[in-house]
Enzyme design. Structure first.
Site, mmCIF file in Angstrom:
data_model
loop_
_atom_site.group_PDB
_atom_site.id
_atom_site.type_symbol
_atom_site.label_atom_id
_atom_site.label_comp_id
_atom_site.label_asym_id
_atom_site.label_seq_id
_atom_site.Cartn_x
_atom_site.Cartn_y
_atom_site.Cartn_z
ATOM 1 N N SER A 137 0.857 -1.194 0.000
ATOM 2 C CA SER A 137 0.000 0.000 0.000
ATOM 3 C C SER A 137 0.885 1.233 0.000
ATOM 4 O O SER A 137 2.029 1.180 0.464
ATOM 5 C CB SER A 137 -0.876 0.016 1.252
ATOM 6 O OG SER A 137 -1.571 1.230 1.351
ATOM 7 N N TYR A 150 -3.588 -0.514 10.527
ATOM 8 C CA TYR A 150 -3.448 -0.927 9.122
ATOM 9 C C TYR A 150 -2.077 -0.518 8.580
ATOM 10 O O TYR A 150 -1.376 -1.312 7.943
ATOM 11 C CB TYR A 150 -4.570 -0.310 8.283
ATOM 12 C CG TYR A 150 -4.497 -0.659 6.816
ATOM 13 C CD1 TYR A 150 -4.670 -1.970 6.378
ATOM 14 C CD2 TYR A 150 -4.243 0.332 5.853
ATOM 15 C CE1 TYR A 150 -4.596 -2.293 5.027
ATOM 16 C CE2 TYR A 150 -4.179 0.016 4.500
ATOM 17 C CZ TYR A 150 -4.352 -1.300 4.085
ATOM 18 O OH TYR A 150 -4.276 -1.618 2.752
HETATM 19 O O1 NJP Z 1 -9.989 -5.642 -0.849
HETATM 20 P P1 NJP Z 1 -11.290 -6.570 -0.977
HETATM 21 P P2 NJP Z 1 -8.926 -5.125 -1.953
HETATM 22 N N1 NJP Z 1 -7.210 -15.588 3.492
HETATM 23 O O2 NJP Z 1 -11.853 -6.568 0.402
HETATM 24 C C1 NJP Z 1 -9.423 -11.981 0.591
HETATM 25 C C2 NJP Z 1 -4.518 -3.676 -0.607
HETATM 26 N N2 NJP Z 1 -4.866 -2.258 -0.789
HETATM 27 O O3 NJP Z 1 -9.073 -5.813 -3.235
HETATM 28 O O4 NJP Z 1 -11.280 -14.390 2.229
HETATM 29 C C3 NJP Z 1 -7.471 -15.582 2.185
HETATM 30 O O5 NJP Z 1 -12.143 -6.157 -2.107
HETATM 31 C C4 NJP Z 1 -10.924 -11.686 0.447
HETATM 32 O O6 NJP Z 1 -11.721 -12.849 0.328
HETATM 33 P P3 NJP Z 1 -12.386 -13.588 1.627
HETATM 34 C C5 NJP Z 1 -5.141 -4.341 0.602
HETATM 35 O O7 NJP Z 1 -4.432 -4.074 1.783
HETATM 36 C C6 NJP Z 1 -6.155 -1.869 -1.021
HETATM 37 O O8 NJP Z 1 -8.943 -3.659 -1.924
HETATM 38 O O9 NJP Z 1 -13.441 -14.440 1.066
HETATM 39 N N3 NJP Z 1 -8.037 -14.541 1.548
HETATM 40 C C7 NJP Z 1 -10.918 -10.933 -0.865
HETATM 41 O O10 NJP Z 1 -10.839 -11.827 -1.938
HETATM 42 C C8 NJP Z 1 -5.048 -5.792 0.193
HETATM 43 O O11 NJP Z 1 -3.798 -6.320 0.536
HETATM 44 C C9 NJP Z 1 -6.435 -0.503 -1.169
HETATM 45 O O12 NJP Z 1 -12.869 -12.499 2.554
HETATM 46 C C10 NJP Z 1 -8.376 -13.475 2.281
HETATM 47 C C11 NJP Z 1 -9.635 -10.110 -0.800
HETATM 48 O O13 NJP Z 1 -8.781 -10.762 0.164
HETATM 49 C C12 NJP Z 1 -5.178 -5.757 -1.334
HETATM 50 O O14 NJP Z 1 -5.018 -4.393 -1.704
HETATM 51 C C13 NJP Z 1 -5.426 0.432 -1.072
HETATM 52 C C14 NJP Z 1 -8.149 -13.423 3.665
HETATM 53 C C15 NJP Z 1 -9.890 -8.672 -0.353
HETATM 54 O O15 NJP Z 1 -10.677 -8.022 -1.298
HETATM 55 C C16 NJP Z 1 -6.517 -6.246 -1.862
HETATM 56 O O16 NJP Z 1 -7.583 -5.567 -1.213
HETATM 57 C C17 NJP Z 1 -4.147 0.005 -0.816
HETATM 58 C C18 NJP Z 1 -7.546 -14.544 4.273
HETATM 59 N N4 NJP Z 1 -7.292 -14.580 5.592
HETATM 60 C C19 NJP Z 1 -3.859 -1.340 -0.687
HETATM 61 N N5 NJP Z 1 -8.605 -12.234 4.125
HETATM 62 C C20 NJP Z 1 -7.819 -0.010 -1.439
HETATM 63 N N6 NJP Z 1 -8.780 -0.857 -1.717
HETATM 64 O O17 NJP Z 1 -8.018 1.238 -1.385
HETATM 65 C C21 NJP Z 1 -9.115 -11.571 3.068
HETATM 66 O O18 NJP Z 1 -3.173 0.920 -0.691
HETATM 67 N N7 NJP Z 1 -8.988 -12.322 1.957
#
Ligand code: NJP
Length: 235
Positions: A137, A150
């Site tokens: 990030s 975070y």
């Molecule tokens: O978030 P979201 P993003 N084991 O909530 C999965 C970074 N980022 O795409 O497990 C396995 O739409 C979850 O699936 P589920 C951020 O820090 C974002 O924005 O079923 N999977 C879903 O597929 C992150 O590292 C922004 O809940 C796990 C996915 O993760 C990355 O981008 C800005 C899990 C999350 O999808 C993707 O986030 C930035 C687990 N324990 C960095 N926990 C931003 N959006 O503004 C969650 O600087 N998932």
């Protein structure tokens, strides 16, 4: 240029948001994609769309993390790259951060990234190539009000990837880190696609294109770090 056709990629957090866009784009380039997330339904939908493999797993569980790599190798017979994208977050003044919430964020963002990398590293070392791309990030490099938990997790995740880059380089293995600004996803219970985020946020495909650029770099080139922001974001 590195051709992604028939390369095997694990994408964590592939069920929605940035990870979903990465899985779809890599598949469009001819890669075979192993889609990982906890929620099986959304995951199956993505995997079905791209004729990939859905592996429901919690990346913060060591057995699950090892299993993701083993299943990919067993099913496709090879593993070329891992996109460590799965992450969680919430924002609160430090005095209001629940310690259980602190643990949840660190367990996924730091321990999860560590465990998936740990599972893949021996295999990549042995074969003498491989590519790990971490989605960190822009707040891996700056602090902000309500970002203690975070932000600290993203600093720590960045350190994990940076140390690993130095450990893996002598073995021919690349480690790259992407630092996005605001992205229009489901992150922290957001609802993407609203008219207000069109100008203020990147789209998931913008980050996916950055991943593609990094993975397609010629074999002798490693992109260590790549930061991208929406033009309107003040940071
Ligand atoms: O978030 P979201 P993003 N084991 O909530 C999965 C970074 N980022 O795409 O497990 C396995 O739409 C979850 O699936 P589920 C951020 O820090 C974002 O924005 O079923 N999977 C879903 O597929 C992150 O590292 C922004 O809940 C796990 C996915 O993760 C990355 O981008 C800005 C899990 C999350 O999808 C993707 O986030 C930035 C687990 N324990 C960095 N926990 C931003 N959006 O503004 C969650 O600087 N998932």
């Amino acid at each position: 240029m590195t051709d992604l056709t028939d390369k095997v990629a694990i994408v964590t957090g592939a069920s929605r948001g940035i990870g979903r866009a990465i899985a779809l784009l890599l598949a469009m380039q001819g890669a075979k994609v192993v889609c990982v997330a906890r929620s099986a339904d959304d995951l199956l939908d993505v995997a079905h769309k791209i004729n990939g493999l859905a592996v429901p797993a919690d990346i913060s569980d060591e057995d699950d993390a090892q299993n993701i790599v083993e299943v990919a190798l067993r099913h496709y017979g090879r593993l070329d790259m891992i996109i460590c994208n799965a992450g969680v977050g919430s924002f609160n003044l430090l005095e209001n951060v629940d310690s259980a919430e602190w643990d949840r964020i660190f367990r996924v963002n730091v321990k999860g990234t560590f465990l998936v990398c740990k599972a893949a590293a021996p295999h990549f070392k042995l074969q003498g190539y491989g590519h790990i791309v971490g989605i960190a990030s822009d707040v891996s490099k700056r602090t902000f009000v309500t970002g203690a938990a975070y932000g600290a997790s993203k600093y720590a995740q960045d350190a994990v990837l940076s140390a690993l880059r130095k450990e893996m380089r002598p073995h021919g293995v690349k480690v790259s880190t992407i630092y996005p600004g605001l992205v229009d996803t489901y992150f922290n219970d957001s609802h993407p696609g609203g008219p207000e985020t069109e100008k203020t946020h990147l789209r998931p495909i913008d980050v996916a294109q950055a991943v593609r650029y990094i993975l397609e770099a010629p074999p002798h080139v490693v992109v260590d770090e790549l930061m991208l922001h929406p033009l309107t974001q003040d940071y």
